[in-house]
Design a protein around this motif. Structure first.
Motif, PDB file in Angstrom:
ATOM      1  N   ILE A   1      38.850 -39.300 -13.644  1.00 26.47           N
ATOM      2  CA  ILE A   1      37.534 -39.496 -13.023  1.00 26.47           C
ATOM      3  C   ILE A   1      36.943 -40.775 -13.586  1.00 26.47           C
ATOM      4  O   ILE A   1      36.949 -40.986 -14.795  1.00 26.47           O
ATOM      5  CB  ILE A   1      36.580 -38.309 -13.287  1.00 26.47           C
ATOM      6  CG1 ILE A   1      37.140 -37.025 -12.676  1.00 26.47           C
ATOM      7  CG2 ILE A   1      35.197 -38.599 -12.717  1.00 26.47           C
ATOM      8  CD1 ILE A   1      36.287 -35.785 -12.920  1.00 26.47           C
ATOM      9  N   VAL A   2      36.452 -41.626 -12.693  1.00 27.72           N
ATOM     10  CA  VAL A   2      35.761 -42.851 -13.090  1.00 27.72           C
ATOM     11  C   VAL A   2      34.290 -42.671 -12.741  1.00 27.72           C
ATOM     12  O   VAL A   2      33.949 -42.404 -11.582  1.00 27.72           O
ATOM     13  CB  VAL A   2      36.346 -44.087 -12.350  1.00 27.72           C
ATOM     14  CG1 VAL A   2      35.559 -45.341 -12.701  1.00 27.72           C
ATOM     15  CG2 VAL A   2      37.828 -44.261 -12.697  1.00 27.72           C
ATOM     16  N   CYS A   3      33.439 -42.786 -13.743  1.00 23.85           N
ATOM     17  CA  CYS A   3      31.990 -42.604 -13.556  1.00 23.85           C
ATOM     18  C   CYS A   3      31.298 -43.771 -14.256  1.00 23.85           C
ATOM     19  O   CYS A   3      30.985 -43.702 -15.442  1.00 23.85           O
ATOM     20  CB  CYS A   3      31.572 -41.255 -14.135  1.00 23.85           C
ATOM     21  SG  CYS A   3      29.840 -40.858 -13.874  1.00 23.85           S
TER      22      CYS A   3
ATOM     23  N   PHE B   1      31.195 -48.067 -23.323  1.00 21.33           N
ATOM     24  CA  PHE B   1      32.367 -47.529 -22.626  1.00 21.33           C
ATOM     25  C   PHE B   1      32.907 -46.333 -23.406  1.00 21.33           C
ATOM     26  O   PHE B   1      33.041 -46.400 -24.618  1.00 21.33           O
ATOM     27  CB  PHE B   1      33.489 -48.575 -22.542  1.00 21.33           C
ATOM     28  CG  PHE B   1      33.113 -49.857 -21.859  1.00 21.33           C
ATOM     29  CD1 PHE B   1      33.382 -50.030 -20.502  1.00 21.33           C
ATOM     30  CD2 PHE B   1      32.509 -50.893 -22.552  1.00 21.33           C
ATOM     31  CE1 PHE B   1      33.046 -51.209 -19.871  1.00 21.33           C
ATOM     32  CE2 PHE B   1      32.166 -52.073 -21.924  1.00 21.33           C
ATOM     33  CZ  PHE B   1      32.439 -52.238 -20.569  1.00 21.33           C
ATOM     34  N   PHE B   2      33.261 -45.279 -22.681  1.00 24.09           N
ATOM     35  CA  PHE B   2      33.860 -44.096 -23.297  1.00 24.09           C
ATOM     36  C   PHE B   2      35.094 -43.691 -22.500  1.00 24.09           C
ATOM     37  O   PHE B   2      35.040 -43.609 -21.273  1.00 24.09           O
ATOM     38  CB  PHE B   2      32.879 -42.915 -23.307  1.00 24.09           C
ATOM     39  CG  PHE B   2      31.659 -43.148 -24.145  1.00 24.09           C
ATOM     40  CD1 PHE B   2      31.631 -42.759 -25.474  1.00 24.09           C
ATOM     41  CD2 PHE B   2      30.539 -43.762 -23.603  1.00 24.09           C
ATOM     42  CE1 PHE B   2      30.501 -42.977 -26.253  1.00 24.09           C
ATOM     43  CE2 PHE B   2      29.406 -43.985 -24.367  1.00 24.09           C
ATOM     44  CZ  PHE B   2      29.388 -43.587 -25.701  1.00 24.09           C
ATOM     45  N   VAL B   3      36.193 -43.443 -23.204  1.00 24.36           N
ATOM     46  CA  VAL B   3      37.374 -42.827 -22.600  1.00 24.36           C
ATOM     47  C   VAL B   3      37.435 -41.415 -23.167  1.00 24.36           C
ATOM     48  O   VAL B   3      37.541 -41.222 -24.376  1.00 24.36           O
ATOM     49  CB  VAL B   3      38.678 -43.599 -22.924  1.00 24.36           C
ATOM     50  CG1 VAL B   3      39.873 -42.916 -22.258  1.00 24.36           C
ATOM     51  CG2 VAL B   3      38.574 -45.057 -22.480  1.00 24.36           C
ATOM     52  N   LEU B   4      37.335 -40.429 -22.267  1.00 19.87           N
ATOM     53  CA  LEU B   4      37.237 -39.029 -22.661  1.00 19.87           C
ATOM     54  C   LEU B   4      38.418 -38.253 -22.094  1.00 19.87           C
ATOM     55  O   LEU B   4      38.887 -38.540 -20.994  1.00 19.87           O
ATOM     56  CB  LEU B   4      35.936 -38.424 -22.114  1.00 19.87           C
ATOM     57  CG  LEU B   4      34.654 -39.221 -22.381  1.00 19.87           C
ATOM     58  CD1 LEU B   4      33.502 -38.666 -21.560  1.00 19.87           C
ATOM     59  CD2 LEU B   4      34.321 -39.207 -23.863  1.00 19.87           C
ATOM     60  N   SER B   5      38.870 -37.259 -22.834  1.00 20.53           N
ATOM     61  CA  SER B   5      39.983 -36.428 -22.373  1.00 20.53           C
ATOM     62  C   SER B   5      39.566 -34.970 -22.395  1.00 20.53           C
ATOM     63  O   SER B   5      38.890 -34.525 -23.319  1.00 20.53           O
ATOM     64  CB  SER B   5      41.196 -36.639 -23.287  1.00 20.53           C
ATOM     65  OG  SER B   5      42.216 -35.733 -22.960  1.00 20.53           O
TER      66      SER B   5
ATOM     67  N   VAL C   1      38.565 -40.253 -26.783  1.00 21.66           N
ATOM     68  CA  VAL C   1      39.805 -40.982 -27.032  1.00 21.66           C
ATOM     69  C   VAL C   1      39.496 -42.376 -27.564  1.00 21.66           C
ATOM     70  O   VAL C   1      40.139 -42.862 -28.490  1.00 21.66           O
ATOM     71  CB  VAL C   1      40.651 -41.082 -25.737  1.00 21.66           C
ATOM     72  CG1 VAL C   1      41.919 -41.889 -25.957  1.00 21.66           C
ATOM     73  CG2 VAL C   1      40.982 -39.695 -25.218  1.00 21.66           C
ATOM     74  N   GLU C   2      38.483 -43.018 -26.961  1.00 18.05           N
ATOM     75  CA  GLU C   2      38.160 -44.396 -27.346  1.00 18.05           C
ATOM     76  C   GLU C   2      36.725 -44.711 -26.941  1.00 18.05           C
ATOM     77  O   GLU C   2      36.223 -44.185 -25.943  1.00 18.05           O
ATOM     78  CB  GLU C   2      39.124 -45.362 -26.633  1.00 18.05           C
ATOM     79  CG  GLU C   2      39.025 -46.790 -27.106  1.00 18.05           C
ATOM     80  CD  GLU C   2      40.059 -47.707 -26.440  1.00 18.05           C
ATOM     81  OE1 GLU C   2      39.912 -48.931 -26.615  1.00 18.05           O
ATOM     82  OE2 GLU C   2      40.978 -47.223 -25.771  1.00 18.05           O
ATOM     83  N   THR C   3      36.079 -45.555 -27.726  1.00 15.37           N
ATOM     84  CA  THR C   3      34.760 -46.078 -27.352  1.00 15.37           C
ATOM     85  C   THR C   3      34.777 -47.589 -27.565  1.00 15.37           C
ATOM     86  O   THR C   3      35.484 -48.091 -28.438  1.00 15.37           O
ATOM     87  CB  THR C   3      33.620 -45.473 -28.200  1.00 15.37           C
ATOM     88  OG1 THR C   3      33.800 -45.861 -29.560  1.00 15.37           O
ATOM     89  CG2 THR C   3      33.569 -43.977 -28.096  1.00 15.37           C
ATOM     90  N   LYS C   4      34.022 -48.279 -26.719  1.00 13.07           N
ATOM     91  CA  LYS C   4      33.879 -49.737 -26.845  1.00 13.07           C
ATOM     92  C   LYS C   4      32.470 -50.102 -26.436  1.00 13.07           C
ATOM     93  O   LYS C   4      31.821 -49.358 -25.697  1.00 13.07           O
ATOM     94  CB  LYS C   4      34.852 -50.460 -25.898  1.00 13.07           C
ATOM     95  CG  LYS C   4      36.223 -50.700 -26.440  1.00 13.07           C
ATOM     96  CD  LYS C   4      37.013 -51.555 -25.464  1.00 13.07           C
ATOM     97  CE  LYS C   4      38.412 -51.780 -25.974  1.00 13.07           C
ATOM     98  NZ  LYS C   4      39.239 -52.503 -25.010  1.00 13.07           N
ATOM     99  N   GLU C   5      32.043 -51.258 -26.887  1.00  8.70           N
ATOM    100  CA  GLU C   5      30.732 -51.760 -26.482  1.00  8.70           C
ATOM    101  C   GLU C   5      30.826 -53.238 -26.174  1.00  8.70           C
ATOM    102  O   GLU C   5      31.493 -53.980 -26.885  1.00  8.70           O
ATOM    103  CB  GLU C   5      29.696 -51.536 -27.584  1.00  8.70           C
ATOM    104  CG  GLU C   5      29.299 -50.099 -27.763  1.00  8.70           C
ATOM    105  CD  GLU C   5      28.229 -49.917 -28.829  1.00  8.70           C
ATOM    106  OE1 GLU C   5      27.806 -50.920 -29.443  1.00  8.70           O
ATOM    107  OE2 GLU C   5      27.820 -48.767 -29.056  1.00  8.70           O
TER     108      GLU C   5
ATOM    109  N   CYS D   1      38.561 -39.123 -18.344  1.00 14.69           N
ATOM    110  CA  CYS D   1      37.318 -39.562 -17.708  1.00 14.69           C
ATOM    111  C   CYS D   1      36.923 -40.906 -18.319  1.00 14.69           C
ATOM    112  O   CYS D   1      36.868 -41.037 -19.550  1.00 14.69           O
ATOM    113  CB  CYS D   1      36.214 -38.536 -17.936  1.00 14.69           C
ATOM    114  SG  CYS D   1      34.605 -39.049 -17.286  1.00 14.69           S
ATOM    115  N   PHE D   2      36.671 -41.885 -17.461  1.00 17.90           N
ATOM    116  CA  PHE D   2      36.198 -43.194 -17.900  1.00 17.90           C
ATOM    117  C   PHE D   2      34.707 -43.259 -17.574  1.00 17.90           C
ATOM    118  O   PHE D   2      34.319 -43.291 -16.406  1.00 17.90           O
ATOM    119  CB  PHE D   2      36.971 -44.312 -17.193  1.00 17.90           C
ATOM    120  CG  PHE D   2      38.426 -44.333 -17.567  1.00 17.90           C
ATOM    121  CD1 PHE D   2      38.872 -45.112 -18.626  1.00 17.90           C
ATOM    122  CD2 PHE D   2      39.348 -43.560 -16.883  1.00 17.90           C
ATOM    123  CE1 PHE D   2      40.211 -45.114 -18.983  1.00 17.90           C
ATOM    124  CE2 PHE D   2      40.695 -43.555 -17.234  1.00 17.90           C
ATOM    125  CZ  PHE D   2      41.121 -44.337 -18.290  1.00 17.90           C
TER     126      PHE D   2
END
Length: 199
Positions: free
Chosen positions: A98-100, A178-182, A168-172, A130-131
């Motif tokens: 899912i891209v949100c 930005f969040f990559v969630l599983s 999974v990962e976060t960036k700014e 989920c992105f």
């Protein structure tokens, strides 16, 4: 002896708040491949052409194994469905991805934002990704929530109050978080246990 590769299934992707057709276009892209075997052409549901000798058949096949459903409250393109994510029924086949992007910050109430996070989780299959992106200012300058609190809400807390994602990962960037969630593979048992404890 080489192992025969199993055919990969399509990745089932949902784009929430689609403002362009980039993901839809990626799913629709095809490439021409040449095949000598004409017996399996029925399995490739796209155009075919013979060369001058009449021997070879060229098939248009998808570049990416990707199925995209794009939704938005106010669709700006015929390929984007007009649909409110908060009222989207749960499918029997959940989404792989899912891209949100820049949507949750437009949801008007805290209750609806919480509901959106829960639905993002439940619309994903176990192991799905989920992105999620939102303006960095929502987490750095809000009097009601910090980045740490938001991450706690996303993940599984010891008290069971979080949504249940693994981060999974976060960036700014200077303006965007930005969040990559599983969705964890084994969380269904925990959810059932928590439901029973509440009742």
């Amino acid at each position: 002896k080489k192992k025969k590769k199993l055919p990969r299934r399509n990745v089932n992707l949902l784009e929430v708040g689609a403002i362009n057709t980039q993901l839809l276009d990626a799913a629709a892209r095809t490439k021409k491949v040449k095949t000598q075997d004409t017996t399996d052409t029925a399995s490739l549901p796209t155009a075919q052409t013979e060369n001058e000798d009449g021997d070879s058949i060229y098939k248009d096949i998808p570049v990416h194994k990707l199925t995209v459903r794009a939704i938005d409250l106010r669709s700006s393109h015929p390929g984007i469905e007009t649909q409110d994510f908060l009222t989207l029924p749960l499918q029997s086949t959940r989404y792989d991805v899912i891209v949100c992007s820049m949507v949750i910050n437009c949801v008007p109430t805290p209750e609806s934002r919480g509901k959106m996070l829960c639905l993002l989780y439940h619309q994903l299959r176990p192991g799905g990704l989920c992105f999620l992106t939102l303006p960095k200012l929502c987490l750095s300058q809000s009097p009601h929530i910090s980045k740490e609190m938001f991450q706690e809400m996303l993940s599984s807390s010891k008290e069971g109050n979080g949504v249940g994602f693994e981060i999974v990962e976060t960036k700014e960037s200077p303006k965007v978080a930005f969040f990559v969630l599983s969705r964890p593979l084994n969380n269904d048992d925990n959810e059932e246990k928590q439901r029973k404890e509440r009742n």
